[in-house]
Scaffold this motif. Structure first.
Motif, PDB file in Angstrom:
ATOM      1  N   ARG A  33      -2.769  -9.163  13.770  1.00 26.14           N
ATOM      2  CA  ARG A  33      -1.797  -9.992  14.478  1.00 26.14           C
ATOM      3  C   ARG A  33      -0.637 -10.361  13.559  1.00 26.14           C
ATOM      4  O   ARG A  33       0.529 -10.258  13.941  1.00 26.14           O
ATOM      5  CB  ARG A  33      -2.488 -11.268  14.999  1.00 26.14           C
ATOM      6  N   LEU A  34      -0.959 -10.781  12.354  1.00 22.38           N
ATOM      7  CA  LEU A  34       0.100 -11.162  11.419  1.00 22.38           C
ATOM      8  C   LEU A  34       0.880  -9.942  10.935  1.00 22.38           C
ATOM      9  O   LEU A  34       2.089 -10.030  10.701  1.00 22.38           O
ATOM     10  CB  LEU A  34      -0.495 -11.915  10.235  1.00 22.38           C
ATOM     11  N   LYS A  35       0.199  -8.826  10.774  1.00 17.93           N
ATOM     12  CA  LYS A  35       0.891  -7.620  10.305  1.00 17.93           C
ATOM     13  C   LYS A  35       1.952  -7.178  11.303  1.00 17.93           C
ATOM     14  O   LYS A  35       3.032  -6.716  10.917  1.00 17.93           O
ATOM     15  CB  LYS A  35      -0.117  -6.495  10.072  1.00 17.93           C
ATOM     16  N   LYS A  36       1.662  -7.337  12.588  1.00 26.20           N
ATOM     17  CA  LYS A  36       2.629  -6.955  13.614  1.00 26.20           C
ATOM     18  C   LYS A  36       3.937  -7.712  13.442  1.00 26.20           C
ATOM     19  O   LYS A  36       5.022  -7.185  13.712  1.00 26.20           O
ATOM     20  CB  LYS A  36       2.053  -7.222  15.000  1.00 26.20           C
ATOM     21  N   TYR A  37       3.862  -8.949  12.974  1.00 31.88           N
ATOM     22  CA  TYR A  37       5.050  -9.792  12.830  1.00 31.88           C
ATOM     23  C   TYR A  37       5.496  -9.936  11.365  1.00 31.88           C
ATOM     24  O   TYR A  37       6.274 -10.831  11.043  1.00 31.88           O
ATOM     25  CB  TYR A  37       4.767 -11.170  13.419  1.00 31.88           C
ATOM     26  N   ASN A  38       4.977  -9.058  10.483  1.00 37.05           N
ATOM     27  CA  ASN A  38       5.329  -9.080   9.051  1.00 37.05           C
ATOM     28  C   ASN A  38       5.088 -10.456   8.436  1.00 37.05           C
ATOM     29  O   ASN A  38       5.908 -10.983   7.686  1.00 37.05           O
ATOM     30  CB  ASN A  38       6.795  -8.674   8.858  1.00 37.05           C
ATOM     31  N   GLU A  39       3.929 -11.045   8.739  1.00 38.76           N
ATOM     32  CA  GLU A  39       3.603 -12.380   8.246  1.00 38.76           C
ATOM     33  C   GLU A  39       2.261 -12.411   7.518  1.00 38.76           C
ATOM     34  O   GLU A  39       1.549 -13.411   7.541  1.00 38.76           O
ATOM     35  CB  GLU A  39       3.582 -13.372   9.407  1.00 38.76           C
ATOM     36  N   LEU A  40       1.918 -11.312   6.836  1.00 43.27           N
ATOM     37  CA  LEU A  40       0.636 -11.261   6.143  1.00 43.27           C
ATOM     38  C   LEU A  40       0.513 -12.307   5.043  1.00 43.27           C
ATOM     39  O   LEU A  40      -0.595 -12.659   4.628  1.00 43.27           O
ATOM     40  CB  LEU A  40       0.407  -9.859   5.560  1.00 43.27           C
ATOM     41  N   HIS A  41       1.646 -12.822   4.568  1.00 41.16           N
ATOM     42  CA  HIS A  41       1.597 -13.844   3.532  1.00 41.16           C
ATOM     43  C   HIS A  41       0.861 -15.100   3.999  1.00 41.16           C
ATOM     44  O   HIS A  41       0.372 -15.884   3.178  1.00 41.16           O
ATOM     45  CB  HIS A  41       3.024 -14.229   3.100  1.00 41.16           C
ATOM     46  N   LYS A  42       0.762 -15.288   5.291  1.00 41.29           N
ATOM     47  CA  LYS A  42       0.085 -16.479   5.809  1.00 41.29           C
ATOM     48  C   LYS A  42      -1.429 -16.415   5.610  1.00 41.29           C
ATOM     49  O   LYS A  42      -2.101 -17.447   5.662  1.00 41.29           O
ATOM     50  CB  LYS A  42       0.397 -16.659   7.300  1.00 41.29           C
ATOM     51  N   ASN A  91      -9.172   4.852 -10.249  1.00 38.98           N
ATOM     52  CA  ASN A  91      -7.900   4.570  -9.577  1.00 38.98           C
ATOM     53  C   ASN A  91      -6.713   4.803 -10.499  1.00 38.98           C
ATOM     54  O   ASN A  91      -6.819   4.655 -11.725  1.00 38.98           O
ATOM     55  CB  ASN A  91      -7.863   3.108  -9.124  1.00 38.98           C
ATOM     56  N   ALA A  92      -5.594   5.119  -9.894  1.00 40.23           N
ATOM     57  CA  ALA A  92      -4.309   5.044 -10.592  1.00 40.23           C
ATOM     58  C   ALA A  92      -3.770   3.641 -10.347  1.00 40.23           C
ATOM     59  O   ALA A  92      -4.021   3.043  -9.312  1.00 40.23           O
ATOM     60  CB  ALA A  92      -3.345   6.077 -10.038  1.00 40.23           C
ATOM     61  N   HIS A  93      -3.003   3.110 -11.310  1.00 40.40           N
ATOM     62  CA  HIS A  93      -2.519   1.739 -11.164  1.00 40.40           C
ATOM     63  C   HIS A  93      -1.262   1.708 -10.300  1.00 40.40           C
ATOM     64  O   HIS A  93      -0.226   1.188 -10.684  1.00 40.40           O
ATOM     65  CB  HIS A  93      -2.261   1.108 -12.532  1.00 40.40           C
ATOM     66  N   GLU A  94      -1.388   2.279  -9.104  1.00 40.47           N
ATOM     67  CA  GLU A  94      -0.301   2.309  -8.136  1.00 40.47           C
ATOM     68  C   GLU A  94      -0.839   1.811  -6.801  1.00 40.47           C
ATOM     69  O   GLU A  94      -1.900   2.262  -6.353  1.00 40.47           O
ATOM     70  CB  GLU A  94       0.234   3.742  -7.959  1.00 40.47           C
ATOM     71  N   PRO A  95      -0.147   0.886  -6.157  1.00 42.84           N
ATOM     72  CA  PRO A  95      -0.644   0.348  -4.881  1.00 42.84           C
ATOM     73  C   PRO A  95      -0.762   1.431  -3.822  1.00 42.84           C
ATOM     74  O   PRO A  95       0.090   2.312  -3.724  1.00 42.84           O
ATOM     75  CB  PRO A  95       0.408  -0.698  -4.492  1.00 42.84           C
ATOM     76  N   ALA A  96      -1.829   1.360  -3.050  1.00 40.00           N
ATOM     77  CA  ALA A  96      -1.987   2.272  -1.916  1.00 40.00           C
ATOM     78  C   ALA A  96      -1.265   1.694  -0.705  1.00 40.00           C
ATOM     79  O   ALA A  96      -1.208   0.481  -0.536  1.00 40.00           O
ATOM     80  CB  ALA A  96      -3.466   2.459  -1.605  1.00 40.00           C
ATOM     81  N   PRO A  97      -0.686   2.530   0.122  1.00 44.28           N
ATOM     82  CA  PRO A  97       0.007   2.017   1.319  1.00 44.28           C
ATOM     83  C   PRO A  97      -0.982   1.402   2.302  1.00 44.28           C
ATOM     84  O   PRO A  97      -2.118   1.868   2.433  1.00 44.28           O
ATOM     85  CB  PRO A  97       0.657   3.280   1.908  1.00 44.28           C
ATOM     86  N   ARG A  98      -0.539   0.357   2.967  1.00 49.82           N
ATOM     87  CA  ARG A  98      -1.373  -0.299   3.985  1.00 49.82           C
ATOM     88  C   ARG A  98      -0.793   0.078   5.348  1.00 49.82           C
ATOM     89  O   ARG A  98      -0.004  -0.652   5.933  1.00 49.82           O
ATOM     90  CB  ARG A  98      -1.395  -1.807   3.774  1.00 49.82           C
ATOM     91  N   THR A  99      -1.205   1.239   5.794  1.00 48.85           N
ATOM     92  CA  THR A  99      -0.566   1.840   6.966  1.00 48.85           C
ATOM     93  C   THR A  99      -1.301   1.570   8.277  1.00 48.85           C
ATOM     94  O   THR A  99      -0.767   1.856   9.342  1.00 48.85           O
ATOM     95  CB  THR A  99      -0.445   3.359   6.778  1.00 48.85           C
ATOM     96  N   GLU A 100      -2.523   1.053   8.195  1.00 44.82           N
ATOM     97  CA  GLU A 100      -3.294   0.870   9.423  1.00 44.82           C
ATOM     98  C   GLU A 100      -2.613  -0.129  10.353  1.00 44.82           C
ATOM     99  O   GLU A 100      -2.255  -1.232   9.946  1.00 44.82           O
ATOM    100  CB  GLU A 100      -4.704   0.383   9.115  1.00 44.82           C
ATOM    101  N   VAL A 101      -2.449   0.262  11.593  1.00 47.73           N
ATOM    102  CA  VAL A 101      -1.864  -0.607  12.618  1.00 47.73           C
ATOM    103  C   VAL A 101      -2.778  -0.574  13.828  1.00 47.73           C
ATOM    104  O   VAL A 101      -3.112   0.491  14.346  1.00 47.73           O
ATOM    105  CB  VAL A 101      -0.447  -0.142  13.018  1.00 47.73           C
ATOM    106  N   ARG A 102      -3.182  -1.743  14.290  1.00 45.30           N
ATOM    107  CA  ARG A 102      -4.044  -1.846  15.472  1.00 45.30           C
ATOM    108  C   ARG A 102      -3.362  -2.732  16.493  1.00 45.30           C
ATOM    109  O   ARG A 102      -3.025  -3.879  16.212  1.00 45.30           O
ATOM    110  CB  ARG A 102      -5.414  -2.423  15.081  1.00 45.30           C
ATOM    111  N   ARG A 103      -3.172  -2.214  17.692  1.00 45.14           N
ATOM    112  CA  ARG A 103      -2.444  -2.945  18.731  1.00 45.14           C
ATOM    113  C   ARG A 103      -3.259  -3.058  20.024  1.00 45.14           C
ATOM    114  O   ARG A 103      -2.688  -3.245  21.091  1.00 45.14           O
ATOM    115  CB  ARG A 103      -1.108  -2.253  19.016  1.00 45.14           C
TER     116      ARG A 103
END
Length: 359
Positions: A294-303, A169-181
């Motif tokens: 569900r949380l990703k849709k509302y930008n609440e992944l911190h929960k 790996n490179a020490h760079e975060p990968a984007p978390r682009t997956e969206v399921r609705r």
């Protein structure tokens, strides 16, 4: 990512070491170590190295062993190896030795070597070969790229000067682009959010009203009173078991008692694959896969990693979960918080233990 968050919860709860799942992907081996170190954990990690026979490889490849993934390319290689006079035994031993060398190079604290037909002589041979290979462990990593083609990685792949993958790996975060609705993922969640915010959020007017009603009913009719007005809609919406120690909020409004065969409240089990439940593959989504989207849709992944939920308290079975909540008897009163900065998990664990003892 939910598997890593569950691992963090285990560490905060007191786990002293971690052991990886069976796998043949050097990037994933490195990712586990980096994820922990980047979040402030110095926990010893043991690499799980398995000498895979053809039968086991075929079973893993078709998803027959929960939590174990084996790429079709590796299966084809193992099938070729078994055509040799020793049925692929030497190739299995060499593969294990290479994985031991990679694990050492990545900073693993040890290895667990498993498989059929192992003996002290075989283990010593593997370890001796690993010693000989140790100096070129980074080169060996290119041989172990047997991850899922569209699988999730926390970090971007590392490329060499010619733009080719190095296997690490490179020490760079990968984007978390997956969206399921899909409807099966988001069903009833909008209504649940609305009700939770206005009625179950402490300090809101609706909560204060609920608190008074629950206190009045409990003083009048006791803890084990009838509560069909509460139970009926929860049964219709969530398949409520009436456990009385409600896990809907930790699982982001999918009942972990009826919708998860293992009743997992703090994260997915090791057997979930591609978002599907281990017990009901291609039929029922893992409740924590649903929670993530569900949380990703509302930008609440911190929960997802805000706290650790205690096990279900069966003393409250067939009692009012609302009353147990407003009287601060249920799991919400005894949650353990995860450290905000992940910089000192040991100290945070001590603080949480003191809080729990005081409660």
């Amino acid at each position: 990512i939910t598997q890593y968050l569950k691992l963090e919860k285990k560490l905060v709860a007191g786990a002293r070491f971690a052991i990886s799942q069976i796998g043949y992907d050097a990037r994933k081996m490195q990712e586990l170590i980096w994820y922990l170190r980047d979040n402030g954990y110095q926990t010893p990690v043991i690499a799980n190295i398995y000498l895979c026979t053809l039968g086991a490889a075929r079973l893993m490849s078709r998803g027959g062993i929960p939590g174990c993934y084996l790429d079709k390319r590796l299966l084809a290689l193992i099938e070729e190896e078994t055509k040799t006079a020793d049925k692929g035994q030497a190739a299995r031993h060499l593969r294990a030795a290479k994985l031991v060398a990679i694990a050492r190079g990545l900073g693993y604290a040890g290895v667990h070597i498993g498989g059929m037909g192992l003996s002290a002589e075989v283990l010593n041979c593997i370890l001796d070969t690993a010693d000989e290979l140790q100096g070129r462990w980074e080169q060996l990593a290119t041989e172990f790229d047997y991850g899922q083609a569209d699988g999730f990685y926390c970090y971007q792949p590392e490329l060499d000067a010619q733009g080719q993958p190095t296997g690490l790996n490179a020490h760079e975060p990968a984007p978390r682009t997956e969206v399921r609705r899909e409807h099966a993922i988001l069903k009833t969640y909008g209504l649940s959010r609305f009700f939770h915010y206005w009625i179950l959020t402490q300090g809101k007017r609706g909560y204060k009203m609920l608190e008074k009603v629950m206190d009045w009913r409990e003083r009048k009719k006791g803890l084990h009173r009838s509560h069909g007005f509460e139970h009926l809609p929860k049964t219709m919406l969530y398949g409520c078991l009436d456990c009385g120690d409600c896990g809907l909020e930790p699982a982001v409004y999918t009942c972990p008692m009826t919708q998860c065969p293992k009743c997992q409240r703090n994260g997915p089990c090791g057997g979930s694959m591609n978002g599907w439940c281990e017990v009901y593959p291609n039929e029922r989504y893992c409740i924590h896969f649903k929670a993530y989207h569900r949380l990703k849709k509302y930008n609440e992944l911190h929960k997802l990693d805000a706290y650790i939920t205690p096990p279900n308290n069966w003393d409250f079975y067939e009692t009012s979960a609302w009353s147990n909540y407003t009287h601060k008897r249920d799991n919400t009163a005894f949650r353990l918080s995860l450290p905000d900065d992940r910089s000192d998990p040991v100290a945070d664990t001590a603080r949480n233990n003191q809080k729990r003892e005081h409660s």
